[in-house]
Design a protein around this motif. Structure first.
Motif, PDB file in Angstrom:
ATOM      1  N   PRO A   1      11.269  17.308  40.025  1.00 53.89           N
ATOM      2  CA  PRO A   1      10.461  18.062  39.060  1.00 53.89           C
ATOM      3  C   PRO A   1       9.115  17.418  38.756  1.00 53.89           C
ATOM      4  CG  PRO A   1      12.332  16.985  37.981  1.00 53.89           C
ATOM      5  CD  PRO A   1      12.556  16.863  39.452  1.00 53.89           C
ATOM      6  N   LEU A   2       8.987  16.113  38.993  1.00 50.19           N
ATOM      7  CA  LEU A   2       7.717  15.443  38.726  1.00 50.19           C
ATOM      8  C   LEU A   2       6.582  16.056  39.541  1.00 50.19           C
ATOM      9  CD1 LEU A   2       6.334  13.117  37.219  1.00 50.19           C
ATOM     10  CD2 LEU A   2       6.921  11.611  39.136  1.00 50.19           C
TER      11      LEU A   2
ATOM     12  N   ASN B   1      11.690  21.091  31.511  1.00 51.18           N
ATOM     13  CA  ASN B   1      12.852  20.811  30.661  1.00 51.18           C
ATOM     14  C   ASN B   1      13.780  19.789  31.304  1.00 51.18           C
ATOM     15  OD1 ASN B   1      12.548  22.336  28.236  1.00 51.18           O
ATOM     16  ND2 ASN B   1      12.853  24.200  29.413  1.00 51.18           N
ATOM     17  N   ARG B   2      13.826  19.755  32.616  1.00 48.99           N
ATOM     18  CA  ARG B   2      14.602  18.715  33.299  1.00 48.99           C
ATOM     19  C   ARG B   2      13.873  17.376  33.249  1.00 48.99           C
ATOM     20  NH1 ARG B   2      18.646  19.547  36.631  1.00 48.99           N
ATOM     21  NH2 ARG B   2      17.923  17.989  38.135  1.00 48.99           N
ATOM     22  N   LEU B   3      12.583  17.406  33.497  1.00 51.97           N
ATOM     23  CA  LEU B   3      11.811  16.169  33.563  1.00 51.97           C
ATOM     24  C   LEU B   3      11.663  15.511  32.195  1.00 51.97           C
ATOM     25  CD1 LEU B   3      10.100  14.297  35.380  1.00 51.97           C
ATOM     26  CD2 LEU B   3       8.117  15.758  34.853  1.00 51.97           C
TER      27      LEU B   3
ATOM     28  N   VAL C   1       5.447  15.214  30.990  1.00 57.94           N
ATOM     29  CA  VAL C   1       5.545  16.628  30.622  1.00 57.94           C
ATOM     30  C   VAL C   1       4.455  16.987  29.623  1.00 57.94           C
ATOM     31  CG1 VAL C   1       7.015  18.372  29.538  1.00 57.94           C
ATOM     32  CG2 VAL C   1       8.017  16.681  31.081  1.00 57.94           C
ATOM     33  N   ILE C   2       4.195  16.093  28.684  1.00 60.35           N
ATOM     34  CA  ILE C   2       3.129  16.345  27.711  1.00 60.35           C
ATOM     35  C   ILE C   2       1.792  16.519  28.426  1.00 60.35           C
ATOM     36  CG2 ILE C   2       1.808  15.314  25.815  1.00 60.35           C
ATOM     37  CD1 ILE C   2       4.459  13.966  24.929  1.00 60.35           C
ATOM     38  N   SER C   3       1.515  15.669  29.406  1.00 67.70           N
ATOM     39  CA  SER C   3       0.273  15.800  30.182  1.00 67.70           C
ATOM     40  C   SER C   3       0.243  17.102  30.957  1.00 67.70           C
ATOM     41  CB  SER C   3       0.134  14.612  31.152  1.00 67.70           C
ATOM     42  OG  SER C   3       0.041  13.402  30.451  1.00 67.70           O
ATOM     43  N   ALA C   4       1.389  17.480  31.525  1.00 68.31           N
ATOM     44  CA  ALA C   4       1.455  18.730  32.285  1.00 68.31           C
ATOM     45  C   ALA C   4       1.215  19.928  31.381  1.00 68.31           C
ATOM     46  CB  ALA C   4       2.808  18.846  32.978  1.00 68.31           C
ATOM     47  N   LEU C   5       1.700  19.873  30.158  1.00 66.64           N
ATOM     48  CA  LEU C   5       1.446  20.967  29.213  1.00 66.64           C
ATOM     49  C   LEU C   5      -0.053  21.106  28.957  1.00 66.64           C
ATOM     50  CD1 LEU C   5       4.294  20.594  26.545  1.00 66.64           C
ATOM     51  CD2 LEU C   5       3.935  22.505  28.109  1.00 66.64           C
ATOM     52  N   ASP C   6      -0.730  19.982  28.815  1.00 68.80           N
ATOM     53  CA  ASP C   6      -2.174  20.020  28.562  1.00 68.80           C
ATOM     54  C   ASP C   6      -2.935  20.579  29.757  1.00 68.80           C
ATOM     55  OD1 ASP C   6      -1.785  18.924  26.067  1.00 68.80           O
ATOM     56  OD2 ASP C   6      -2.131  16.861  26.725  1.00 68.80           O
ATOM     57  N   ASN C   7      -2.472  20.265  30.966  1.00 67.20           N
ATOM     58  CA  ASN C   7      -3.228  20.618  32.166  1.00 67.20           C
ATOM     59  C   ASN C   7      -2.841  21.954  32.782  1.00 67.20           C
ATOM     60  OD1 ASN C   7      -4.524  18.120  31.976  1.00 67.20           O
ATOM     61  ND2 ASN C   7      -2.957  17.105  33.220  1.00 67.20           N
TER      62      ASN C   7
ATOM     63  N   GLN D   1       8.975  30.070  26.111  1.00 67.11           N
ATOM     64  CA  GLN D   1       8.960  29.025  27.133  1.00 67.11           C
ATOM     65  C   GLN D   1       8.273  27.770  26.617  1.00 67.11           C
ATOM     66  OE1 GLN D   1       7.053  31.416  30.159  1.00 67.11           O
ATOM     67  NE2 GLN D   1       8.976  31.668  31.305  1.00 67.11           N
ATOM     68  N   LEU D   2       7.138  27.955  25.938  1.00 69.79           N
ATOM     69  CA  LEU D   2       6.418  26.805  25.390  1.00 69.79           C
ATOM     70  C   LEU D   2       7.255  26.097  24.329  1.00 69.79           C
ATOM     71  CD1 LEU D   2       3.808  25.180  25.325  1.00 69.79           C
ATOM     72  CD2 LEU D   2       2.921  26.788  23.628  1.00 69.79           C
ATOM     73  N   ASN D   3       7.892  26.874  23.464  1.00 71.82           N
ATOM     74  CA  ASN D   3       8.725  26.278  22.416  1.00 71.82           C
ATOM     75  C   ASN D   3       9.877  25.483  23.004  1.00 71.82           C
ATOM     76  OD1 ASN D   3       7.102  27.470  20.496  1.00 71.82           O
ATOM     77  ND2 ASN D   3       8.495  29.172  20.086  1.00 71.82           N
ATOM     78  N   LYS D   4      10.466  26.015  24.065  1.00 70.26           N
ATOM     79  CA  LYS D   4      11.590  25.327  24.684  1.00 70.26           C
ATOM     80  C   LYS D   4      11.159  23.974  25.244  1.00 70.26           C
ATOM     81  CE  LYS D   4      15.705  24.683  26.323  1.00 70.26           C
ATOM     82  NZ  LYS D   4      16.785  24.260  25.397  1.00 70.26           N
ATOM     83  N   ILE D   5      10.013  23.924  25.902  1.00 67.32           N
ATOM     84  CA  ILE D   5       9.540  22.649  26.455  1.00 67.32           C
ATOM     85  C   ILE D   5       9.217  21.669  25.337  1.00 67.32           C
ATOM     86  CG2 ILE D   5       7.734  21.550  27.827  1.00 67.32           C
ATOM     87  CD1 ILE D   5       7.494  24.155  29.420  1.00 67.32           C
ATOM     88  N   VAL D   6       8.534  22.143  24.309  1.00 70.77           N
ATOM     89  CA  VAL D   6       8.190  21.265  23.183  1.00 70.77           C
ATOM     90  C   VAL D   6       9.451  20.728  22.520  1.00 70.77           C
ATOM     91  CG1 VAL D   6       7.138  21.206  20.883  1.00 70.77           C
ATOM     92  CG2 VAL D   6       5.945  22.328  22.774  1.00 70.77           C
ATOM     93  N   GLN D   7      10.453  21.567  22.349  1.00 70.54           N
ATOM     94  CA  GLN D   7      11.710  21.120  21.752  1.00 70.54           C
ATOM     95  C   GLN D   7      12.375  20.034  22.591  1.00 70.54           C
ATOM     96  OE1 GLN D   7      14.312  24.420  21.058  1.00 70.54           O
ATOM     97  NE2 GLN D   7      13.022  25.326  19.467  1.00 70.54           N
ATOM     98  N   THR D   8      12.404  20.247  23.900  1.00 70.73           N
ATOM     99  CA  THR D   8      13.053  19.265  24.771  1.00 70.73           C
ATOM    100  C   THR D   8      12.305  17.938  24.751  1.00 70.73           C
ATOM    101  OG1 THR D   8      13.732  21.101  26.208  1.00 70.73           O
ATOM    102  CG2 THR D   8      13.986  18.881  27.071  1.00 70.73           C
ATOM    103  N   VAL D   9      10.976  17.992  24.763  1.00 65.87           N
ATOM    104  CA  VAL D   9      10.185  16.764  24.662  1.00 65.87           C
ATOM    105  C   VAL D   9      10.487  16.048  23.350  1.00 65.87           C
ATOM    106  CG1 VAL D   9       7.832  15.872  24.381  1.00 65.87           C
ATOM    107  CG2 VAL D   9       8.330  17.528  26.180  1.00 65.87           C
ATOM    108  N   ALA D  10      10.520  16.814  22.259  1.00 63.09           N
ATOM    109  CA  ALA D  10      10.779  16.221  20.946  1.00 63.09           C
ATOM    110  C   ALA D  10      12.151  15.563  20.896  1.00 63.09           C
ATOM    111  CB  ALA D  10      10.659  17.294  19.869  1.00 63.09           C
ATOM    112  N   LEU D  11      13.157  16.232  21.429  1.00 61.48           N
ATOM    113  CA  LEU D  11      14.506  15.674  21.428  1.00 61.48           C
ATOM    114  C   LEU D  11      14.589  14.428  22.300  1.00 61.48           C
ATOM    115  CD1 LEU D  11      16.623  18.948  21.617  1.00 61.48           C
ATOM    116  CD2 LEU D  11      16.323  17.463  19.634  1.00 61.48           C
ATOM    117  N   SER D  12      13.932  14.455  23.440  1.00 62.19           N
ATOM    118  CA  SER D  12      13.946  13.293  24.324  1.00 62.19           C
ATOM    119  C   SER D  12      13.307  12.086  23.654  1.00 62.19           C
ATOM    120  CB  SER D  12      13.214  13.624  25.627  1.00 62.19           C
ATOM    121  OG  SER D  12      13.154  12.493  26.473  1.00 62.19           O
TER     122      SER D  12
END
Length: 684
Positions: A258-259, A284-286, A294-300, A311-322
């Motif tokens: 996924p990277l 969400n896997r990465l 993932v945070i950088s990928a969201l920005d770019n 979809q955006l909320n799901k990624i943000v949630q997973t980053v926050a939990l990680s």
């Protein structure tokens, strides 16, 4: 910490003459979040005893023994005399399991020439559990012998995908309406796993009819990719439309690497919705291993892909939990961002866990006060409000919060009771016996069969009959069935029914002292608190001795074969792990081993039984000691976190049940877990 993988179990055929094991642990195991508990021992009211379920005549007792002998002959002997076996069958006339004896004999000598016996058997037992496996085996034989007319005559749907496909192949009509044909075939094809080869001919016809569209191919390809079934995904990729081929590469990378998908140039913008979906899945896997990538990928990349809000909320949630799980300094910011975007209860739970871990007590109170009311009213937050007021030296407010929680039957209620030195409330309440309903139940042929199968230790078949008998029963009837099951010492089914009915007040029946498990003498032998061993067993299997989990854990204490081999220093047969005493002996020996690894700390050993002791040592604080209740709240794995809470509460109940003086939660409230370096060194 990363989410554990869940292995898929392939559907397999039953083997003649062997006890048929069903990995149906979830049916008897309490829900992962079930922590509604009773906090006091009571004496059973003699007036509340169920009626005597069955009084067998001398002949029926003899038939019970004859049935066991009959089954043993079929399972162990060769070249049986048919006339003698028929006579033995006749001796079972009138016995509840006569049909099962006939089933085993019929399957042992199954051939096309058995049609007359098969027709009579299915006619006599149709729509009952005993007939299902027989019909399935009969259809398999007819398929192998190319007996097409008989196959169509005896066919029933949903016995297996292979049999369904063969029936469709035999009954396919060129003039059949495409819509009807599609409705029959599409559900068989659009799955995440490969279907049997018997389905290939009908799938080819379906495809030739133009019903296997490119969108459907892509949909199944995504199902297979998400499930990790890369071989099927690769096969399906051959049929993906040329202009969509690049999506195949994206999904392959999303699953394996996924990277790679953090690079914006990977997404050409041809199929924007599909690209957004695969990007979301990959991130969400990465996020569990590389949250900042993932945070950088969201920005770019996010704007270019036009991610939906979900979809955006799901990624943000997973980053926050990680970040929260890894105790990263940025966790607080991302948790707040995630909760503002979508008020998710798991995000709030980690916000609170992060705040209390950092001893931000005022912030904890403010955070709970600002949360959605439906979330903030959870008992855990009321408890943590009390703890926060306690740390802020507001004893009256702390006492008020603890008093509310202490009135409840819950893990947090036990914690709160210890905080205010209050004995947990005695809320045990037994349901009333309805002798009329119980009498009707024990006269039900399916209930009688279930009881006899249970006595014969044919547990999987017993459960099928039991569920068949209760499939349309009212709650009142199911409650009486739960009481009967408990009196039979069929504890797993009694517990399952209490859980399904939402009846949590009967502490004696929901937490039975299962004397048939040999837990107490074995616990004494290995110097393990029997209440703890009972609690582990109750959580692991609800006393279902033949329980088999999806990852292969077996028996009462859900011992993994590898663990058994390690304990015994030699291979242990799978069948041995299903023997109650052998399983409990291995499980208790493993508890003793874990205690030695964690300096005799029952809390850490409990977590280790679920997650492994090396991982638990990694969860210990790095520098400063941490309060035990805070540490529990911060356990990274949700499964282990809930497991520890449940087992502690169960252990407390069992200590009271066994007549022990328990200060478990008083000790827990003053316990501090030391930094990992000391314990990790001792555990080597």
């Amino acid at each position: 910490m990363r989410k554990p993988k869940i292995n898929k179990c392939l559907y397999s055929l039953f083997i003649i003459g062997m006890a048929m094991l069903a990995p149906a642990i979830l049916a008897a195991k309490p829900n992962a979040n079930e922590l509604v508990l009773v906090a006091a021992p009571v004496t059973k009211d003699p007036s509340m005893a169920s009626i005597v379920p069955f009084t067998l005549t001398e002949r029926e007792l003899q038939q019970r023994e004859l049935f066991a002998e009959f089954v043993e002959l079929i399972e162990t002997q060769r070249g049986l005399d048919a006339e003698d076996m028929v006579q033995k069958l006749a001796a079972l006339d009138g016995y509840p399991l006569r049909s099962y004896a006939e089933k085993y004999w019929l399957l042992l000598s199954l051939s096309v020439e058995s049609e007359a016996q098969m027709e009579a058997f299915l006619a006599a037992n149709d729509n009952s559990p005993v007939a299902r496996n027989v019909r399935k085996r009969w259809l398999q034989l007819l398929q192998d012998e190319n007996q097409d007319e008989l196959y169509v005559e005896y066919y029933q749907p949903q016995l297996s995908a292979e049999l369904d496909c063969h029936y469709l192949q035999l009954t396919y009509n060129e003039e059949q309406e495409l819509r009807e044909f599609d409705q029959l075939v599409a559900p068989l094809w659009l799955v995440e796993y490969s279907q049997p080869k018997a389905c290939d001919p009908i799938f080819k016809r379906w495809k030739a009819s133009g019903l296997q569209t490119s969108d459907r191919v892509l949909a199944r390809f995504k199902l297979a990719s998400r499930a990790g079934n890369l071989r099927l995904a690769q096969f399906l990729g051959r049929s993906i439309a040329p202009e969509q081929k690049y999506l195949q590469s994206l999904w392959r990378d999303a699953r394996r690497r996924p990277l790679r998908l953090t690079a914006a140039n990977k997404f050409p913008g041809k199929y924007v919705a599909e690209e957004a979906e695969v990007f979301t899945y990959a991130m969400n896997r990465l996020a569990w291993s590389e949250p900042h990538r993932v945070i950088s990928a969201l920005d770019n990349t996010a704007d270019r892909l036009s991610l939906s809000d979900d979809q955006l909320n799901k990624i943000v949630q997973t980053v926050a939990l990680s970040l929260a799980v890894d105790q990263h300094p940025d966790a607080e910011t991302w948790l707040q961002k995630a909760y503002q975007q979508q008020a998710d209860p798991e995000i709030l739970r980690w916000q609170v866990a992060t705040a209390i871990r950092q001893q931000q007590w005022q912030q904890t109170i403010a955070m709970i006060a600002a949360a959605e009311p439906s979330h903030a009213n959870d008992l855990s937050y009321q408890y943590w409000q009390g703890r926060s007021w306690q740390q802020l030296e507001a004893p009256e407010k702390a006492h008020d919060s603890f008093s509310i929680v202490a009135a409840q039957r819950h893990y947090y209620g036990f914690l709160a009771s210890a905080q205010i030195q209050q004995v947990p409330r005695l809320n045990h309440r037994e349901p009333r016996i309805d002798s009329v309903l119980q009498q009707a139940l024990i006269q039900d042929p399916a209930i009688r069969r279930a009881h006899e199968l249970f006595v014969q230790q044919r547990f999987a078949e017993a459960r099928r009959e039991w569920r068949f008998a209760l499939r349309e029963a009212s709650d009142d009837v199911r409650m009486q069935a739960a009481l009967l099951a408990h009196d039979w010492q069929w504890y797993d089914q009694a517990i399952a029914l209490f859980t399904q009915l939402g009846y949590f007040d009967d502490v004696l029946r929901r937490f039975p002292i299962a004397s048939n498990t040999a837990i107490q003498p074995l616990a004494q032998e290995y110097q393990i608190d029997p209440a703890w061993a009972f609690a582990i067993t109750r959580r692991e299997s609800s006393f279902m001795s033949d329980a088999v989990s999806g990852v292969g854990a077996r028996g009462l204490m859900q011992v993994m074969p590898a663990t058994a081999r390690f304990i015994q220093q030699q291979p242990v047969r799978y069948s041995t792990l299903l023997e109650p005493q052998a399983n409990v002996a291995l499980g208790i020996q493993y508890l003793r081993y874990l205690m030695e690894k964690v300096d005799d700390n029952t809390l850490l050993a409990t977590a280790s039984y679920n997650a492994g002791w090396r991982r638990v040592l990694e969860w210990l604080p790095e520098q400063e000691a941490v309060d035990a209740d805070i540490w529990i709240e911060s356990i990274p794995y949700r499964e282990t976190r809930n497991y520890v809470k449940a087992v502690l509460a169960y252990k407390y109940i069992y200590q009271l049940q066994l007549g022990q003086q328990s200060d478990l939660f008083e000790q827990l409230q003053i316990m501090q877990l030391q930094p990992r370096t000391t314990l990790a060194t001792e555990a080597q």
